[in-house]
Design a protein around this motif. Structure first.
Motif, PDB file in Angstrom:
ATOM      1  N   ALA A  13       1.317  -3.950  13.315  1.00 32.27           N
ATOM      2  CA  ALA A  13       2.225  -4.995  12.839  1.00 32.27           C
ATOM      3  C   ALA A  13       3.081  -5.549  13.969  1.00 32.27           C
ATOM      4  CB  ALA A  13       3.112  -4.463  11.719  1.00 32.27           C
ATOM      5  N   GLY A  14       3.026  -4.932  15.144  1.00 31.00           N
ATOM      6  CA  GLY A  14       3.739  -5.437  16.308  1.00 31.00           C
ATOM      7  C   GLY A  14       5.238  -5.355  16.227  1.00 31.00           C
ATOM      8  N   ASP A  15       5.769  -4.306  15.584  1.00 36.16           N
ATOM      9  CA  ASP A  15       7.209  -4.200  15.415  1.00 36.16           C
ATOM     10  C   ASP A  15       7.665  -2.767  15.702  1.00 36.16           C
ATOM     11  OD1 ASP A  15       9.875  -4.337  14.690  1.00 36.16           O
ATOM     12  OD2 ASP A  15       9.503  -5.265  12.737  1.00 36.16           O
ATOM     13  N   LEU A  37       2.613  -4.064   6.141  1.00 33.45           N
ATOM     14  CA  LEU A  37       1.204  -4.246   6.488  1.00 33.45           C
ATOM     15  C   LEU A  37       0.299  -3.518   5.492  1.00 33.45           C
ATOM     16  CD1 LEU A  37      -0.862  -5.411   8.443  1.00 33.45           C
ATOM     17  CD2 LEU A  37      -0.555  -3.361   9.862  1.00 33.45           C
ATOM     18  N   ARG A  38       0.652  -2.301   5.134  1.00 33.31           N
ATOM     19  CA  ARG A  38      -0.105  -1.537   4.149  1.00 33.31           C
ATOM     20  C   ARG A  38      -0.187  -2.290   2.830  1.00 33.31           C
ATOM     21  NH1 ARG A  38       1.745   1.206   0.249  1.00 33.31           N
ATOM     22  NH2 ARG A  38       0.565   2.819  -0.778  1.00 33.31           N
ATOM     23  N   LYS A  39       0.952  -2.826   2.389  1.00 24.20           N
ATOM     24  CA  LYS A  39       0.997  -3.579   1.135  1.00 24.20           C
ATOM     25  C   LYS A  39       0.105  -4.819   1.217  1.00 24.20           C
ATOM     26  CE  LYS A  39       4.113  -5.724  -2.153  1.00 24.20           C
ATOM     27  NZ  LYS A  39       5.505  -6.021  -2.506  1.00 24.20           N
ATOM     28  N   GLU A  40       0.177  -5.536   2.325  1.00 23.34           N
ATOM     29  CA  GLU A  40      -0.658  -6.733   2.524  1.00 23.34           C
ATOM     30  C   GLU A  40      -2.144  -6.388   2.452  1.00 23.34           C
ATOM     31  OE1 GLU A  40      -0.056  -9.092   6.080  1.00 23.34           O
ATOM     32  OE2 GLU A  40       2.109  -8.799   5.868  1.00 23.34           O
ATOM     33  N   ILE A  41      -2.528  -5.351   3.168  1.00 28.76           N
ATOM     34  CA  ILE A  41      -3.939  -4.953   3.226  1.00 28.76           C
ATOM     35  C   ILE A  41      -4.441  -4.554   1.846  1.00 28.76           C
ATOM     36  CG2 ILE A  41      -5.525  -3.171   4.096  1.00 28.76           C
ATOM     37  CD1 ILE A  41      -3.814  -3.229   6.706  1.00 28.76           C
ATOM     38  N   LEU A  42      -3.690  -3.710   1.147  1.00 32.07           N
ATOM     39  CA  LEU A  42      -4.120  -3.257  -0.176  1.00 32.07           C
ATOM     40  C   LEU A  42      -4.166  -4.406  -1.176  1.00 32.07           C
ATOM     41  CD1 LEU A  42      -2.292   0.183  -0.388  1.00 32.07           C
ATOM     42  CD2 LEU A  42      -4.753  -0.216  -0.146  1.00 32.07           C
ATOM     43  N   THR A  43      -3.186  -5.285  -1.130  1.00 32.54           N
ATOM     44  CA  THR A  43      -3.163  -6.428  -2.043  1.00 32.54           C
ATOM     45  C   THR A  43      -4.351  -7.344  -1.782  1.00 32.54           C
ATOM     46  OG1 THR A  43      -0.756  -6.302  -2.215  1.00 32.54           O
ATOM     47  CG2 THR A  43      -1.794  -8.383  -2.850  1.00 32.54           C
ATOM     48  N   LYS A  44      -4.609  -7.643  -0.513  1.00 33.98           N
ATOM     49  CA  LYS A  44      -5.747  -8.491  -0.153  1.00 33.98           C
ATOM     50  C   LYS A  44      -7.069  -7.875  -0.615  1.00 33.98           C
ATOM     51  CE  LYS A  44      -8.005 -10.639   3.795  1.00 33.98           C
ATOM     52  NZ  LYS A  44      -8.079 -10.698   5.244  1.00 33.98           N
ATOM     53  N   ALA A  45      -7.149  -6.550  -0.605  1.00 36.76           N
ATOM     54  CA  ALA A  45      -8.369  -5.846  -1.009  1.00 36.76           C
ATOM     55  C   ALA A  45      -8.485  -5.721  -2.526  1.00 36.76           C
ATOM     56  CB  ALA A  45      -8.399  -4.460  -0.374  1.00 36.76           C
ATOM     57  N   GLY A  46      -7.453  -6.162  -3.257  1.00 32.49           N
ATOM     58  CA  GLY A  46      -7.494  -6.097  -4.713  1.00 32.49           C
ATOM     59  C   GLY A  46      -6.971  -4.796  -5.296  1.00 32.49           C
TER      60      GLY A  46
END
Length: 165
Positions: A6-8, A19-28
């Motif tokens: 995430a570069g932070d 980032l974890r939330k984004e990835i899981l949400t994008k994956a459904g």
């Protein structure tokens, strides 16, 4: 994850969670399923996630980074003499402790069983056991880790035809 992916580096934990939330949400996937606040995920959640990962372009690297039963990482000493050694790539998870040395040991093993015919089985197994004091918690964690490895090894031996009676 937060510092690098995430570069932070200054807010690594929070960035990693975003980032974890984004990835899981994008994956459904529900990024916060019931029980997740206490790390109480279900085996079904994990096997669905593992199946999803198997369909991703970066799967080979992901798979190869997982510890291998009886060969390396946290699974080096788990079932090293089993016919399944070298054929199971999986991630362990352990939590233990509690107030005043009393508590539970929770152990998990989830990953992939590679069969000789090229098929791959996803699996997840979790166990919880009461244990008091640090020494007993370590002993229970070791025992349950071996038991989970034996369950995965049994799946390999039965499905690969290497089981003996």
């Amino acid at each position: 994850m937060g510092a690098i992916a995430a570069g932070d580096a200054d807010n690594a934990k929070e960035a990693g969670q975003r980032l974890r939330k984004e990835i899981l949400t994008k994956a459904g996937f529900d990024p916060a399923p019931p029980g997740s606040a206490n790390n109480n995920y279900t085996p079904r959640y994990f096997t669905r996630f593992l199946a999803y990962m198997a369909d991703q372009p970066h799967f080979a690297g992901y798979h190869d980074a997982l510890p291998i039963l009886g060969k390396d990482g946290s699974l080096t000493d788990v079932q090293p003499d089993s016919p399944a050694a070298g054929h199971i790539h999986a991630k362990t998870g352990t939590s233990q402790g509690g107030a005043n040395g009393a508590g539970m040991v929770r152990k998990a093993l989830a990953g992939y069983v590679g069969l000789p015919n090229g098929r791959m089985l996803t699996f997840a197994a979790f166990v919880s056991m009461p244990a008091n004091g640090e020494q007993e918690q370590r002993e229970v964690a070791d025992l349950t880790g071996q038991a989970l490895g034996e369950i995965a090894a049994c799946a390999y031996t039965v499905l690969s035809g290497t089981a003996t009676r």
